[in-house]
Write a protein that holds these residues in place. Sequence first.
Motif, PDB file in Angstrom:
ATOM      1  N   TYR A 110      24.114  -4.201   1.953  1.00 39.99           N
ATOM      2  CA  TYR A 110      23.328  -4.663   0.813  1.00 39.99           C
ATOM      3  C   TYR A 110      23.652  -6.112   0.506  1.00 39.99           C
ATOM      4  CZ  TYR A 110      22.185   0.213   0.061  1.00 39.99           C
ATOM      5  OH  TYR A 110      21.726   1.503   0.228  1.00 39.99           O
ATOM      6  N   GLN A 111      22.615  -6.793   0.018  1.00 40.20           N
ATOM      7  CA  GLN A 111      22.716  -8.178  -0.391  1.00 40.20           C
ATOM      8  C   GLN A 111      22.545  -8.267  -1.890  1.00 40.20           C
ATOM      9  OE1 GLN A 111      19.910 -10.100   2.200  1.00 40.20           O
ATOM     10  NE2 GLN A 111      20.758 -12.077   1.728  1.00 40.20           N
ATOM     11  N   LEU A 112      23.335  -9.079  -2.544  1.00 40.62           N
ATOM     12  CA  LEU A 112      23.246  -9.247  -3.989  1.00 40.62           C
ATOM     13  C   LEU A 112      21.912  -9.908  -4.364  1.00 40.62           C
ATOM     14  CD1 LEU A 112      24.711  -9.032  -6.723  1.00 40.62           C
ATOM     15  CD2 LEU A 112      25.601 -11.337  -6.285  1.00 40.62           C
ATOM     16  N   VAL A 113      21.216  -9.288  -5.303  1.00 34.29           N
ATOM     17  CA  VAL A 113      19.939  -9.814  -5.778  1.00 34.29           C
ATOM     18  C   VAL A 113      20.116 -10.464  -7.138  1.00 34.29           C
ATOM     19  CG1 VAL A 113      17.579  -9.201  -6.474  1.00 34.29           C
ATOM     20  CG2 VAL A 113      18.619  -8.120  -4.474  1.00 34.29           C
ATOM     21  N   LEU A 114      20.788  -9.771  -8.015  1.00 31.94           N
ATOM     22  CA  LEU A 114      20.975 -10.268  -9.379  1.00 31.94           C
ATOM     23  C   LEU A 114      22.350  -9.875  -9.873  1.00 31.94           C
ATOM     24  CD1 LEU A 114      19.634 -11.586 -11.884  1.00 31.94           C
ATOM     25  CD2 LEU A 114      18.924  -9.286 -12.563  1.00 31.94           C
ATOM     26  N   GLU A 115      23.060 -10.835 -10.411  1.00 33.41           N
ATOM     27  CA  GLU A 115      24.374 -10.570 -10.973  1.00 33.41           C
ATOM     28  C   GLU A 115      24.282 -10.768 -12.478  1.00 33.41           C
ATOM     29  OE1 GLU A 115      28.994 -11.692  -9.991  1.00 33.41           O
ATOM     30  OE2 GLU A 115      27.391 -12.730  -8.969  1.00 33.41           O
ATOM     31  N   PRO A 116      24.872  -9.849 -13.273  1.00 36.25           N
ATOM     32  CA  PRO A 116      24.816 -10.011 -14.730  1.00 36.25           C
ATOM     33  C   PRO A 116      25.350 -11.380 -15.139  1.00 36.25           C
ATOM     34  CG  PRO A 116      25.745  -7.882 -14.151  1.00 36.25           C
ATOM     35  CD  PRO A 116      25.599  -8.657 -12.872  1.00 36.25           C
ATOM     36  N   GLY A 117      24.653 -11.980 -16.081  1.00 35.86           N
ATOM     37  CA  GLY A 117      25.074 -13.282 -16.583  1.00 35.86           C
ATOM     38  C   GLY A 117      24.560 -14.476 -15.799  1.00 35.86           C
ATOM     39  N   SER A 118      23.731 -14.188 -14.749  1.00 33.63           N
ATOM     40  CA  SER A 118      23.223 -15.340 -13.989  1.00 33.63           C
ATOM     41  C   SER A 118      21.768 -15.588 -14.278  1.00 33.63           C
ATOM     42  CB  SER A 118      23.415 -15.167 -12.492  1.00 33.63           C
ATOM     43  OG  SER A 118      23.333 -13.886 -12.014  1.00 33.63           O
TER      44      SER A 118
END
Length: 99
Positions: A91-99
């Motif tokens: 999996y690839q990061l799509v959205l990180e909290p706080g960004s």
Amino acid sequence: MLEVAILDIIPGKETDFEAAFAVASAIIANSPGYISHQLQRCVENESRYLLLVNWQTLEAHTIGFRSSPEYREWASLLHHFYSPFPTVEHYQLVLEPGS
């Protein structure tokens, strides 16, 4: 890159698996491109574990680690506990909290 594997362990072998995984952890932790990992046990199904491994790149896992002599040692420690053999996904990061 996040590697995700659901590990179904042969019932009754959980303690042996956890002991073998403690040894195997040092193997993967020394692999080039490795960032971190964690092993979690399912609350509802005590024979199921979730393995999460963070790699710098997909190739660090699929080519580097899996083609290494260390992977053969990892496999000899762990693969006989699986039933069935796990499916591994990345999996690839799509959205990180706080960004």
